[in-house]
Scaffold this active site. Structure first.
Site, PDB file in Angstrom:
ATOM      1  N   ILE A  12      -2.001  61.118  28.194  1.00  0.00           N
ATOM      2  CA  ILE A  12      -3.223  61.918  28.135  1.00  0.00           C
ATOM      3  C   ILE A  12      -3.782  61.917  26.717  1.00  0.00           C
ATOM      4  O   ILE A  12      -4.984  61.728  26.496  1.00  0.00           O
ATOM      5  CB  ILE A  12      -2.941  63.340  28.668  1.00  0.00           C
ATOM      6  CG1 ILE A  12      -2.650  63.241  30.170  1.00  0.00           C
ATOM      7  CG2 ILE A  12      -4.100  64.281  28.376  1.00  0.00           C
ATOM      8  CD1 ILE A  12      -2.045  64.448  30.785  1.00  0.00           C
ATOM      9  N   SER A 124      -1.137  73.635  31.794  1.00  0.00           N
ATOM     10  CA  SER A 124      -0.947  73.006  33.104  1.00  0.00           C
ATOM     11  C   SER A 124      -1.193  74.009  34.218  1.00  0.00           C
ATOM     12  O   SER A 124      -0.903  75.198  34.073  1.00  0.00           O
ATOM     13  CB  SER A 124       0.495  72.473  33.199  1.00  0.00           C
ATOM     14  OG  SER A 124       0.808  72.137  34.534  1.00  0.00           O
ATOM     15  N   TYR A 148       9.824  73.676  32.588  1.00  0.00           N
ATOM     16  CA  TYR A 148       8.621  73.008  32.047  1.00  0.00           C
ATOM     17  C   TYR A 148       7.418  73.958  32.170  1.00  0.00           C
ATOM     18  O   TYR A 148       6.723  74.219  31.196  1.00  0.00           O
ATOM     19  CB  TYR A 148       8.338  71.695  32.780  1.00  0.00           C
ATOM     20  CG  TYR A 148       6.924  71.233  32.576  1.00  0.00           C
ATOM     21  CD1 TYR A 148       5.963  71.460  33.554  1.00  0.00           C
ATOM     22  CD2 TYR A 148       6.538  70.638  31.385  1.00  0.00           C
ATOM     23  CE1 TYR A 148       4.644  71.089  33.349  1.00  0.00           C
ATOM     24  CE2 TYR A 148       5.219  70.254  31.179  1.00  0.00           C
ATOM     25  CZ  TYR A 148       4.281  70.492  32.166  1.00  0.00           C
ATOM     26  OH  TYR A 148       2.980  70.133  31.956  1.00  0.00           O
ATOM     27  N   LYS A 152       4.981  76.122  29.236  1.00  0.00           N
ATOM     28  CA  LYS A 152       3.512  76.137  29.127  1.00  0.00           C
ATOM     29  C   LYS A 152       3.012  77.590  29.140  1.00  0.00           C
ATOM     30  O   LYS A 152       2.153  77.978  28.348  1.00  0.00           O
ATOM     31  CB  LYS A 152       2.889  75.361  30.291  1.00  0.00           C
ATOM     32  CG  LYS A 152       3.113  73.853  30.219  1.00  0.00           C
ATOM     33  CD  LYS A 152       2.465  73.243  28.978  1.00  0.00           C
ATOM     34  CE  LYS A 152       2.587  71.739  28.941  1.00  0.00           C
ATOM     35  NZ  LYS A 152       1.979  71.132  27.741  1.00  0.00           N
ATOM     36  N   ASN A 198       6.136  61.380  39.139  1.00  0.00           N
ATOM     37  CA  ASN A 198       4.838  61.702  39.745  1.00  0.00           C
ATOM     38  C   ASN A 198       4.410  60.661  40.778  1.00  0.00           C
ATOM     39  O   ASN A 198       4.842  59.518  40.767  1.00  0.00           O
ATOM     40  CB  ASN A 198       3.761  61.834  38.646  1.00  0.00           C
ATOM     41  CG  ASN A 198       4.049  62.999  37.702  1.00  0.00           C
ATOM     42  OD1 ASN A 198       3.999  62.860  36.509  1.00  0.00           O
ATOM     43  ND2 ASN A 198       4.339  64.169  38.267  1.00  0.00           N
ATOM     44  N   PHE A 217       7.364  63.357  50.208  1.00  0.00           N
ATOM     45  CA  PHE A 217       8.226  64.549  50.270  1.00  0.00           C
ATOM     46  C   PHE A 217       7.648  65.581  51.245  1.00  0.00           C
ATOM     47  O   PHE A 217       7.033  66.558  50.847  1.00  0.00           O
ATOM     48  CB  PHE A 217       8.379  65.156  48.884  1.00  0.00           C
ATOM     49  CG  PHE A 217       9.031  64.247  47.885  1.00  0.00           C
ATOM     50  CD1 PHE A 217       8.557  64.187  46.572  1.00  0.00           C
ATOM     51  CD2 PHE A 217      10.104  63.436  48.228  1.00  0.00           C
ATOM     52  CE1 PHE A 217       9.149  63.348  45.620  1.00  0.00           C
ATOM     53  CE2 PHE A 217      10.704  62.603  47.287  1.00  0.00           C
ATOM     54  CZ  PHE A 217      10.218  62.563  45.986  1.00  0.00           C
ATOM     55  N   ARG A 289      10.426  68.193  48.612  1.00  0.00           N
ATOM     56  CA  ARG A 289      11.079  68.248  47.291  1.00  0.00           C
ATOM     57  C   ARG A 289      11.148  69.708  46.860  1.00  0.00           C
ATOM     58  O   ARG A 289      10.157  70.436  46.963  1.00  0.00           O
ATOM     59  CB  ARG A 289      10.257  67.438  46.283  1.00  0.00           C
ATOM     60  CG  ARG A 289      10.781  67.435  44.866  1.00  0.00           C
ATOM     61  CD  ARG A 289      10.013  66.462  43.976  1.00  0.00           C
ATOM     62  NE  ARG A 289       8.609  66.872  43.818  1.00  0.00           N
ATOM     63  CZ  ARG A 289       7.743  66.200  43.041  1.00  0.00           C
ATOM     64  NH1 ARG A 289       8.108  65.105  42.393  1.00  0.00           N
ATOM     65  NH2 ARG A 289       6.486  66.629  42.941  1.00  0.00           N
TER      66      ARG A 289
HETATM   67  C1  WQD Z   1       2.121  65.328  43.737  1.00  0.00           C
HETATM   68  C2  WQD Z   1       2.333  65.357  45.240  1.00  0.00           C
HETATM   69  C3  WQD Z   1       4.616  65.748  45.885  1.00  0.00           C
HETATM   70  C4  WQD Z   1       6.122  61.967  44.202  1.00  0.00           C
HETATM   71  C5  WQD Z   1       3.594  67.797  38.447  1.00  0.00           C
HETATM   72  C6  WQD Z   1       3.810  68.900  37.461  1.00  0.00           C
HETATM   73  C7  WQD Z   1       2.508  69.260  36.817  1.00  0.00           C
HETATM   74  C8  WQD Z   1       1.880  68.033  36.216  1.00  0.00           C
HETATM   75  C9  WQD Z   1       1.678  66.968  37.270  1.00  0.00           C
HETATM   76  C10 WQD Z   1       2.455  67.872  33.893  1.00  0.00           C
HETATM   77  C11 WQD Z   1       3.289  66.456  45.689  1.00  0.00           C
HETATM   78  C12 WQD Z   1       4.171  64.348  46.308  1.00  0.00           C
HETATM   79  C13 WQD Z   1       5.307  63.019  44.579  1.00  0.00           C
HETATM   80  C14 WQD Z   1       6.736  61.159  45.200  1.00  0.00           C
HETATM   81  C15 WQD Z   1       5.666  62.484  46.898  1.00  0.00           C
HETATM   82  N1  WQD Z   1       2.669  67.516  35.165  1.00  0.00           N
HETATM   83  N2  WQD Z   1       5.079  63.258  45.907  1.00  0.00           N
HETATM   84  N3  WQD Z   1       6.466  61.453  46.510  1.00  0.00           N
HETATM   85  O1  WQD Z   1       4.364  68.025  41.433  1.00  0.00           O
HETATM   86  O2  WQD Z   1       1.842  68.269  41.772  1.00  0.00           O
HETATM   87  O3  WQD Z   1       2.763  68.258  39.476  1.00  0.00           O
HETATM   88  O4  WQD Z   1       2.991  66.695  37.808  1.00  0.00           O
HETATM   89  O5  WQD Z   1       1.609  68.602  33.458  1.00  0.00           O
HETATM   90  O6  WQD Z   1       2.748  70.213  35.806  1.00  0.00           O
HETATM   91  O7  WQD Z   1       4.272  70.049  38.167  1.00  0.00           O
HETATM   92  O8  WQD Z   1       2.769  66.153  40.796  1.00  0.00           O
HETATM   93  O9  WQD Z   1       2.735  63.748  41.232  1.00  0.00           O
HETATM   94  O10 WQD Z   1       4.979  64.962  41.190  1.00  0.00           O
HETATM   95  O11 WQD Z   1       3.412  65.330  43.104  1.00  0.00           O
HETATM   96  O12 WQD Z   1       5.445  62.728  48.105  1.00  0.00           O
HETATM   97  O13 WQD Z   1       7.494  60.193  44.923  1.00  0.00           O
HETATM   98  O14 WQD Z   1       2.947  64.122  45.639  1.00  0.00           O
HETATM   99  O15 WQD Z   1       5.413  66.355  46.899  1.00  0.00           O
HETATM  100  O16 WQD Z   1       2.831  66.950  46.940  1.00  0.00           O
HETATM  101  P1  WQD Z   1       2.981  67.744  40.977  1.00  0.00           P
HETATM  102  P2  WQD Z   1       3.529  64.985  41.535  1.00  0.00           P
END
Ligand code: WQD
Length: 329
Positions: A12, A124, A148, A152, A198, A217, A289
């Site tokens: 970012i 965040s 985490y 924040k 992510n 997930f 998850r």
């Molecule tokens: C997104 C969606 C998962 C991976 C996190 C942090 C947040 C920010 C962004 C830093 C969810 C689904 C994910 C995978 C999946 N980070 N998923 N299979 O959890 O919304 O946010 O990252 O600032 O603070 O909390 O992002 O990309 O991990 O998940 O199905 O292999 O994708 O369940 O619904 P998240 P994510």
């Protein structure tokens, strides 16, 4: 105007540097390269045809950070440096509190000492906890599910209290939703080390054949198609939101969501990525998850009104630009 971007070699932070340089700011970067590479600084200079002053510095290292303030006229700070893997924070809470909260404390201390009165903080949407979406800036923060998120929330509280004690200080807290995508040149983008936590970086690795299959997930959430809903925002829109925030010199604390206001499900993102890039993404639905919420997306109206900023790039732009980056890197 000279802006110090901590973590400016990161995903970012590097996109923020591009936007700042494009708008005529001078950019100083302090980054310890823990989760980034020096080549990204060179890519920023290539994209913008402007120099970046780079310091390989751990923001928690008071003496090293002091030298950056002594050797530069800094007019404002954008604090991006920090660890950001939710799962890792659960396994290594002390490292997360020490680094993320410690860096905020060290940095704000220098800002006060050197009379740098503009502080923009990379926060965040996680700080909203399980508030019901669309989430807005007036909501009480709720406990997050991980250290985490707590780092924040704690950093936000530190900055609020500091602004209260220092009337000249302008603090802007920017709450990011789900940044994805890459600069349209494909020269910079997200390049997490190891197995991505992510969604989008995992999708791209499956599409490239590096990983066999994406695990989705859970598809039993109370959402449009049962999969998790999030507010994905193009990283360049996010970066431009920071430039818009710098115009906000209001003293005290201002808080803004940086999101699109749109909720997109996992399946919608996977299908959009396949459609836009004409590539298959093999997936399997598995268990939910731990710690995941069903639906998180922004009420983005306050930034539109106060900062005259809103996200303008589409989900298709996000999918196309991230693929361009993946193909070039
Ligand atoms: C997104 C969606 C998962 C991976 C996190 C942090 C947040 C920010 C962004 C830093 C969810 C689904 C994910 C995978 C999946 N980070 N998923 N299979 O959890 O919304 O946010 O990252 O600032 O603070 O909390 O992002 O990309 O991990 O998940 O199905 O292999 O994708 O369940 O619904 P998240 P994510």
């Amino acid at each position: 105007m000279n802006i110090l971007v901590t973590g400016g070699a990161g995903y970012i932070g590097s996109h923020i540097c591009v936007s700042l340089l494009r708008k005529g700011y001078s950019v100083i970067v302090a980054d310890n390269l823990h989760n980034s590479e020096i080549k990204t600084i060179h890519k920023i200079e290539e994209i913008t045809n402007h120099e970046v002053s780079f310091y390989e510095v751990d923001v928690c290292d008071s003496a090293a950070l002091e030298s950056v303030f002594v050797n530069n006229q800094i007019d404002g700070v954008i604090h991006c440096a920090g660890y950001k893997a939710v799962g890792e924070s659960i396994e290594q809470p002390v490292a997360y509190y020490k680094n993320n909260v410690g860096s905020t404390l060290t940095l704000i201390e220098k800002c006060i000492k050197y009379n740098v009165n503009q502080f923009v903080f990379s926060s965040s949407a996680t700080v909203y906890g399980n508030n019901v979406s669309p989430v807005d800036e007036t909501m009480e923060l709720l406990p997050t599910t991980n250290p985490y998120g707590e780092t924040k929330a704690m950093s936000e509280r530190i900055l609020k209290d500091t602004a209260h004690a220092n009337p000249n200080l302008s603090v802007t807290l920017l709450r990011y939703f789900n940044p994805v995508g890459a600069h349209e040149s494909g020269l910079i983008g997200e390049n997490p080390k190891g197995i991505p936590n992510n969604l989008m970086p995992y999708i791209t690795r499956v599409a490239k054949g590096e990983f066999e299959q994406l695990q989705i997930f859970g598809d039993d959430y109370p959402t449009k198609d049962g999969t998790g809903v999030r507010d994905y925002i193009h990283v360049m829109d996010l970066a431009e939101g920071h430039v818009a925030a710098l115009y906000n010199k209001a003293e005290g604390v201002s808080i803004y969501n940086l999101g699109t206001g749109e909720g997109t499900s996992v399946l919608e993102l996977v299908n959009k990525f396949s459609e836009v890039n004409n590539v298959d993404v093999n997936y399997q639905v598995v268990e939910r998850r731990d710690g995941d919420l069903a639906s998180v997306y922004a009420n983005a109206s306050k930034a539109a009104k106060d900062l005259n900023w809103e996200a303008k790039r589409s989900l298709a732009d996000m999918c196309r630009d991230v693929w361009t980056y993946e193909q070039r890197k």
